[in-house]
Motif scaffolding. Structure first.
Motif, PDB file in Angstrom:
ATOM      1  N   LYS A 260       0.840  -1.184   0.000  1.00  0.00           N
ATOM      2  CA  LYS A 260       0.000   0.000   0.000  1.00  0.00           C
ATOM      3  C   LYS A 260       0.880   1.241   0.000  1.00  0.00           C
ATOM      4  O   LYS A 260       2.041   1.185   0.425  1.00  0.00           O
ATOM      5  CB  LYS A 260      -0.901   0.004   1.240  1.00  0.00           C
ATOM      6  N   PRO A 261       0.372   2.360  -0.465  1.00  0.00           N
ATOM      7  CA  PRO A 261       1.167   3.599  -0.426  1.00  0.00           C
ATOM      8  C   PRO A 261       1.609   3.900   1.006  1.00  0.00           C
ATOM      9  O   PRO A 261       0.802   3.791   1.943  1.00  0.00           O
ATOM     10  CB  PRO A 261       0.201   4.664  -0.949  1.00  0.00           C
ATOM     11  N   GLU A 263       2.051   6.554   2.428  1.00  0.00           N
ATOM     12  CA  GLU A 263       1.304   7.660   3.012  1.00  0.00           C
ATOM     13  C   GLU A 263       0.082   7.180   3.797  1.00  0.00           C
ATOM     14  O   GLU A 263      -0.390   7.871   4.712  1.00  0.00           O
ATOM     15  CB  GLU A 263       0.853   8.645   1.919  1.00  0.00           C
ATOM     16  N   GLU A 264      -0.447   6.012   3.429  1.00  0.00           N
ATOM     17  CA  GLU A 264      -1.590   5.454   4.145  1.00  0.00           C
ATOM     18  C   GLU A 264      -1.178   4.756   5.444  1.00  0.00           C
ATOM     19  O   GLU A 264      -2.015   4.512   6.305  1.00  0.00           O
ATOM     20  CB  GLU A 264      -2.338   4.447   3.257  1.00  0.00           C
ATOM     21  N   LEU A 265       0.093   4.447   5.550  1.00  0.00           N
ATOM     22  CA  LEU A 265       0.563   3.627   6.653  1.00  0.00           C
ATOM     23  C   LEU A 265       1.386   4.374   7.686  1.00  0.00           C
ATOM     24  O   LEU A 265       1.584   3.876   8.798  1.00  0.00           O
ATOM     25  CB  LEU A 265       1.434   2.478   6.108  1.00  0.00           C
ATOM     26  N   TYR A 266       1.843   5.550   7.335  1.00  0.00           N
ATOM     27  CA  TYR A 266       2.862   6.214   8.152  1.00  0.00           C
ATOM     28  C   TYR A 266       2.545   7.678   8.386  1.00  0.00           C
ATOM     29  O   TYR A 266       2.128   8.380   7.479  1.00  0.00           O
ATOM     30  CB  TYR A 266       4.212   6.088   7.433  1.00  0.00           C
ATOM     31  N   LYS A 267       2.728   8.125   9.632  1.00  0.00           N
ATOM     32  CA  LYS A 267       2.632   9.526   9.974  1.00  0.00           C
ATOM     33  C   LYS A 267       3.843   9.906  10.816  1.00  0.00           C
ATOM     34  O   LYS A 267       4.429   9.057  11.496  1.00  0.00           O
ATOM     35  CB  LYS A 267       1.343   9.817  10.763  1.00  0.00           C
TER      36      LYS A 267
END
Length: 271
Positions: A260-261, A263-267
């Motif tokens: 998955k991208p 950006e969807e998994l990480y902040k």
């Protein structure tokens, strides 16, 4: 050590008067030197050797600072990337069974656990004992699976049996229960934490075996296998089976893996 080579500092005291007071002074000087100068430096021809030495503060050194070849994070990350699920496997091992046992033992000892409770338990099966496990699985599943669907299940069991061995992962519920009693404030958390520690152990063993050139895949035929495993291999009642890591020689490459991208998994914040 001979008296005639006593330090010049001591000789300076001997040149004083020979009265009893002088004798007392010499005795006091010798005691002072002995107390403030290391023994091996006291009997020397240089008084400078007896300068007071300030005690050095002890410092704690990380065990990794003295390693001949420090482990780099990139090396660890590379191992994470190559750890994959491999189907099917064969009985040809790239390393010895002793080495596999060493890997599992070191992993069990070094995996973190909440409050250092060390609730993880492991059973490793090789050869005929491994085959027996998957025969048990077939015998248990056959009455439960519809006849028209049995062949695919039988083929799957045969695929696991064709591998070289299985690592079975357990949690010792006696340890978990004891921690709940000792720390009632966290009682509801200890089963979760124990499960997380077991998951880390599974992942580390899987990754380490991959690093040695083996293939592996993780299965979950519990609780169906629990009773049979306990009776056959003398597993204590308190050991709860969580997973089975099947390992062996690779017969091909792992299949493609999609991500998955990020950006969807990480902040991140504050960087």
């Amino acid at each position: 050590m001979r008296p005639h080579i006593v330090t010049s500092a001591v000789f300076s005291f001997t040149r004083l008067s020979t009265t009893s007071a002088a004798s007392t002074l010499r005795s006091t000087a010798l005691k002072t030197l002995a107390a403030t100068c290391p023994t091996q430096r006291l009997f020397t021809t240089s008084s400078s050797q007896c300068d007071l030495v300030k005690p050095q503060a002890k410092t704690k050194t990380s065990p990794y600072s003295t390693m001949a070849t420090p482990i780099k994070s990139d090396s660890v990350l590379d191992l994470l990337k190559v750890r994959r699920t491999f189907y099917p496997l064969n009985k040809e091992l790239a390393i010895s069974t002793d080495r596999i046992q060493e890997i599992v033992k070191e992993s069990v000892l070094n995996i973190p656990s909440s409050f250092n409770s060390q609730s993880n338990r492991v059973l490793v099966l090789f050869g005929a004992e491994h085959d027996k496990l998957w025969d048990f699985a077939s015998d248990i599943l056959k009455p439960m699976v519809p006849a028209e669907s049995w062949q695919s299940t039988a083929d799957r069991m045969a695929m696991f049996k064709a591998a070289a061995g299985t690592v079975l992962f357990f949690e010792d519920q006696e340890v978990v229960n004891a921690m709940q009693t000792k720390f009632p404030l966290y009682s509801d958390k200890f089963p979760i934490w124990a499960n997380q520690s077991d998951a880390m152990l599974q992942y580390v063993v899987w990754t380490a075996l991959t690093a040695e050139g083996l293939g592996a895949n993780l299965q979950h035929y519990n609780p169906l296998l629990d009773v049979k495993v306990a009776s056959e291999w003398g597993i204590p009642d308190s050991w709860k089976l969580n997973a089975q890591l099947v390992f062996g020689g690779r017969t091909g490459e792992a299949g493609p893996k999609e991500f998955k991208p990020i950006e969807e998994l990480y902040k991140v914040a504050g960087a």
